[in-house]
Design a protein around this motif. Structure first.
Motif, PDB file in Angstrom:
ATOM      1  N   ALA A  76      10.059   0.162  -5.304  1.00 28.03           N
ATOM      2  CA  ALA A  76      10.787  -1.032  -5.723  1.00 28.03           C
ATOM      3  C   ALA A  76      10.596  -2.181  -4.739  1.00 28.03           C
ATOM      4  O   ALA A  76      10.375  -3.331  -5.145  1.00 28.03           O
ATOM      5  CB  ALA A  76      12.269  -0.705  -5.877  1.00 28.03           C
ATOM      6  N   LEU A  77      10.674  -1.884  -3.452  1.00 29.35           N
ATOM      7  CA  LEU A  77      10.566  -2.940  -2.439  1.00 29.35           C
ATOM      8  C   LEU A  77       9.165  -3.529  -2.352  1.00 29.35           C
ATOM      9  O   LEU A  77       8.989  -4.647  -1.844  1.00 29.35           O
ATOM     10  CB  LEU A  77      10.989  -2.390  -1.075  1.00 29.35           C
ATOM     11  CG  LEU A  77      12.488  -2.103  -0.929  1.00 29.35           C
ATOM     12  CD1 LEU A  77      12.749  -1.244   0.301  1.00 29.35           C
ATOM     13  CD2 LEU A  77      13.277  -3.406  -0.836  1.00 29.35           C
ATOM     14  N   GLU A  78       8.172  -2.813  -2.840  1.00 28.00           N
ATOM     15  CA  GLU A  78       6.803  -3.331  -2.854  1.00 28.00           C
ATOM     16  C   GLU A  78       6.613  -4.406  -3.919  1.00 28.00           C
ATOM     17  O   GLU A  78       5.677  -5.198  -3.840  1.00 28.00           O
ATOM     18  CB  GLU A  78       5.812  -2.189  -3.101  1.00 28.00           C
ATOM     19  CG  GLU A  78       5.456  -1.391  -1.859  1.00 28.00           C
ATOM     20  CD  GLU A  78       4.606  -2.194  -0.891  1.00 28.00           C
ATOM     21  OE1 GLU A  78       3.618  -2.810  -1.325  1.00 28.00           O
ATOM     22  OE2 GLU A  78       4.949  -2.223   0.301  1.00 28.00           O
ATOM     23  N   HIS A  79       7.487  -4.440  -4.921  1.00 26.63           N
ATOM     24  CA  HIS A  79       7.324  -5.420  -5.994  1.00 26.63           C
ATOM     25  C   HIS A  79       7.572  -6.827  -5.442  1.00 26.63           C
ATOM     26  O   HIS A  79       8.588  -7.066  -4.784  1.00 26.63           O
ATOM     27  CB  HIS A  79       8.290  -5.128  -7.142  1.00 26.63           C
ATOM     28  CG  HIS A  79       7.953  -5.854  -8.403  1.00 26.63           C
ATOM     29  ND1 HIS A  79       8.138  -7.208  -8.569  1.00 26.63           N
ATOM     30  CD2 HIS A  79       7.415  -5.407  -9.577  1.00 26.63           C
ATOM     31  CE1 HIS A  79       7.750  -7.576  -9.772  1.00 26.63           C
ATOM     32  NE2 HIS A  79       7.307  -6.500 -10.407  1.00 26.63           N
ATOM     33  N   PRO A  80       6.700  -7.776  -5.700  1.00 27.82           N
ATOM     34  CA  PRO A  80       6.852  -9.111  -5.115  1.00 27.82           C
ATOM     35  C   PRO A  80       8.113  -9.853  -5.548  1.00 27.82           C
ATOM     36  O   PRO A  80       8.551 -10.772  -4.843  1.00 27.82           O
ATOM     37  CB  PRO A  80       5.593  -9.852  -5.584  1.00 27.82           C
ATOM     38  CG  PRO A  80       5.077  -9.062  -6.744  1.00 27.82           C
ATOM     39  CD  PRO A  80       5.469  -7.643  -6.489  1.00 27.82           C
ATOM     40  N   ALA A  81       8.698  -9.474  -6.682  1.00 26.38           N
ATOM     41  CA  ALA A  81       9.905 -10.163  -7.143  1.00 26.38           C
ATOM     42  C   ALA A  81      11.171  -9.643  -6.490  1.00 26.38           C
ATOM     43  O   ALA A  81      12.222 -10.291  -6.571  1.00 26.38           O
ATOM     44  CB  ALA A  81      10.032 -10.045  -8.665  1.00 26.38           C
TER      45      ALA A  81
END
Length: 296
Positions: A76-81
């Motif tokens: 989840a934290l890798e997602h740019p948003a």
């Protein structure tokens, strides 16, 4: 994202080098503002285990597997948003040791003493971060849960503790994220979240008035069916994910309606994104990010 070697290294650090935690706090790169360039805030929540709320759907121990939880958070934290994380010290520190919180907003969860299902659940003592620890650790704010039950006197000390935390966080210039939820006791035992406009609006106005100043207060609210509660304050608001429904599309539509309100700045979602029915965390986060983008 969590190889066996990386997992063993984390376990070894926990056992042999407790000083690594303070080092990781001190070395975290902070981003300059809470809001993204689009004026929104999208956080993943992982403070449920600390009050014994481990179940997701039919799996009563879904969040008990720490390696699985951390793997899902890393995705989840890798997602740019995704702007950051809301969690208790243990989870924050594990992700710090995994080098996953640079340039992310990190909100520390403060009161977890109202254990899920306990007789004293509404008397929600502060057992996590303090305002001082949040400031000294270089975090971006603190979150507190405020369940309002008129028939339960445990509401009173929780109200008082939340007011104190709001004031202390404001003194440090840090966000105080208050989650006011109106509940009612059930005749056969247990609690039921009230979602009617009158109860939610009352909870909003009570939470808005906590502490010596509201200058740094944000509200974390369930997505209402209308704008009555959202119109009850000028404070910035974020929509919480809550208990995921069997229909993720329905959850997204509900969030989308609330996100179109000008006072609502974003999403703070945990289990609905970390434990989607199909197991695809990346796709669940992406779908929520698209709803937020479309609403703004």
């Amino acid at each position: 994202m969590m190889s066996d070697a990386r997992w063993r290294e984390l376990l070894s650090t926990r056992a042999t080098n407790p000083g690594a935690v303070a080092h990781a706090y001190g070395n975290r790169r902070r981003r300059p503002s809470l809001l993204s360039g689009d004026g929104t805030l999208f956080l993943v929540a992982a403070d449920h285990p600390a009050r014994g709320a481990l179940g997701v759907g039919d799996d009563s121990l879904a969040m008990a597997d720490r390696r699985s939880l951390l793997e899902r958070l890393l995705v989840a934290l890798e997602h740019p948003a995704v702007d950051g994380l809301l969690a208790t010290p243990d989870v924050v520190e594990e992700l710090l040791l995994l080098d996953a919180l640079h340039d992310k907003v990190v909100i520390g969860s403060m009161n977890r003493g109202g254990l899920a299902g306990a007789d004293w659940e509404i008397d929600d003592r502060f057992t996590g971060y303090t305002a001082r620890a949040i400031a000294e650790s270089g975090l971006d704010g603190g979150k507190m849960l405020l369940r309002l039950v008129d028939s339960d006197p445990g509401t009173v000390p929780t109200l008082q503790s939340c007011a104190r935390a709001v004031s202390e966080l404001a003194a440090h210039g840090l966000m105080a994220m208050v989650e006011p939820l109106p509940y009612e006791a059930q005749p056969g035992g247990g609690l039921r979240l009230r979602r009617d406009a009158a109860a939610l609006a009352r909870a909003v106005t009570v939470a808005s008035g906590l502490g010596e100043t509201s200058a740094h207060t944000w509200l974390k609210l369930p997505a209402p069916e209308d704008d009555v509660a959202l119109n009850a304050t000028t404070l910035p608001m974020v929509v919480l994910g809550g208990i995921p429904s069997p229909d993720p599309a329905a959850d997204l539509r509900s969030w989308g309606r609330a996100l179109r309100h000008p006072g609502v700045r974003g999403l703070v979602v945990g289990r609905a994104l970390l434990y989607p029915p199909d197991g695809d965390v990346g796709a669940a986060v992406d779908a929520a990010a698209k709803v937020l983008e479309a609403a703004r």
